[in-house]
Design an enzyme around this catalytic site. Structure first.
Site, short mmCIF file in Angstrom:
data_model
loop_
_atom_site.label_atom_id
_atom_site.label_comp_id
_atom_site.label_asym_id
_atom_site.label_seq_id
_atom_site.Cartn_x
_atom_site.Cartn_y
_atom_site.Cartn_z
N GLY A 48 14.00 -10.30 -8.53
CA GLY A 48 15.17 -9.90 -7.75
C GLY A 48 16.50 -9.85 -8.48
N ASP A 107 18.24 -19.02 -0.38
CA ASP A 107 17.89 -19.10 1.04
C ASP A 107 17.70 -20.58 1.41
OD1 ASP A 107 16.83 -17.19 3.31
OD2 ASP A 107 15.27 -18.70 3.09
N ASP A 164 14.01 -6.82 -2.45
CA ASP A 164 12.97 -5.89 -2.00
C ASP A 164 12.54 -6.10 -0.55
OD1 ASP A 164 11.62 -8.39 -2.55
OD2 ASP A 164 9.74 -7.25 -2.41
P1 5GP Z 1 14.51 -19.92 -1.51
O1 5GP Z 1 13.67 -20.60 -2.56
O2 5GP Z 1 15.99 -20.15 -1.70
O3 5GP Z 1 14.08 -20.30 -0.12
O4 5GP Z 1 14.17 -18.39 -1.59
C1 5GP Z 1 14.84 -17.51 -2.41
C2 5GP Z 1 14.03 -16.26 -2.54
O5 5GP Z 1 13.61 -15.77 -1.25
C3 5GP Z 1 14.87 -15.12 -3.12
O6 5GP Z 1 14.83 -15.13 -4.54
C4 5GP Z 1 14.22 -13.90 -2.51
O7 5GP Z 1 13.11 -13.51 -3.29
C5 5GP Z 1 13.72 -14.37 -1.16
N1 5GP Z 1 14.66 -14.02 -0.06
C6 5GP Z 1 15.38 -14.86 0.71
N2 5GP Z 1 16.14 -14.19 1.61
C7 5GP Z 1 15.89 -12.87 1.40
C8 5GP Z 1 16.39 -11.66 2.01
O8 5GP Z 1 17.22 -11.62 2.93
N3 5GP Z 1 15.90 -10.48 1.50
C9 5GP Z 1 14.98 -10.44 0.49
N4 5GP Z 1 14.59 -9.23 0.08
N5 5GP Z 1 14.50 -11.56 -0.11
C10 5GP Z 1 14.95 -12.76 0.34
#
Ligand code: 5GP
Length: 182
Positions: A48, A107, A164
């Site tokens: 990403g 996230d 994506d």
């Molecule tokens: P975390 O480990 O912080 O929960 O997740 C982060 C990853 O979740 C990001 O690198 C991405 O790949 C995915 N992600 C979280 N929110 C979104 C979103 O709104 N759109 C997309 N496309 N991916 C997301």
């Protein structure tokens, strides 16, 4: 306003290329000031963050730095043990380096939480995080709050600029927010 329809979801343009460029520039200004006497190692989380880091590097041409790429998969069930699977492994030694992890979006913060623990365990002098987008309402790991954020967003799904939907739309030049499902 530009929009995209994909698999029954309707996305509308939310951050224009101009706004994203301004966000990247303000992040670059802060990093330049903070790292002017250092030689940071940027560790870019694929897939990403590829577009964000390309823009960020161009805006950071005044500092001496290195850039390397990793791809990881986080396991929720093993979060407490800090287990992290490297799909594309880290090829650079982080011992005694000032590491800046580059993410597309933070996230829950699990990925960053685990990556920071890994960098510290491998001797990094400092570990900071920059993320194009940040969902503060979703954060579950306090230490994963990014230090340099392009834009905050509430709990909505976004695509574009590296992000994506099922592997597609990473190439969009703007960030699109899901508006409704049909
Ligand atoms: P975390 O480990 O912080 O929960 O997740 C982060 C990853 O979740 C990001 O690198 C991405 O790949 C995915 N992600 C979280 N929110 C979104 C979103 O709104 N759109 C997309 N496309 N991916 C997301």
């Amino acid at each position: 306003m530009r929009s995209i329809d994909e698999q029954g979801y309707h996305f509308e343009e939310w951050l224009t290329p101009k706004q994203i460029a301004a966000d990247v520039q303000q992040v670059a200004n802060k990093i330049s000031a903070d790292y002017k006497d250092k030689e940071p190692l940027f560790v870019v989380v694929l897939n990403g963050a590829f577009m964000y880091v390309a823009d960020l590097m161009r805006a950071l041409s005044d500092i001496r730095c290195e850039v390397t790429f990793i791809r990881v998969s986080s396991y929720y069930g093993m979060a407490s043990t800090g287990q992290l699977e490297f799909i594309v492994p880290l090829q650079q030694v982080v011992d005694q380096r000032d590491v800046i992890i580059v993410e597309d979006i933070v996230d829950t913060g699990l990925t960053i939480h685990q990556l920071k623990a890994y960098m510290r365990a491998h001797g990094a002098s400092s570990v900071r995080v920059t993320s194009l987008l940040f969902k503060p309402n979703k954060l579950e790991y306090d230490d994963a709050k990014p230090d340099y954020v392009g834009h905050e967003i509430s709990d909505e799904f976004v695509i574009g600029c590296g992000l994506d939907f099922d592997g597609f739309h990473r190439n969009l030049d703007a960030i699109y927010k899901v508006k409704e499902s049909k």
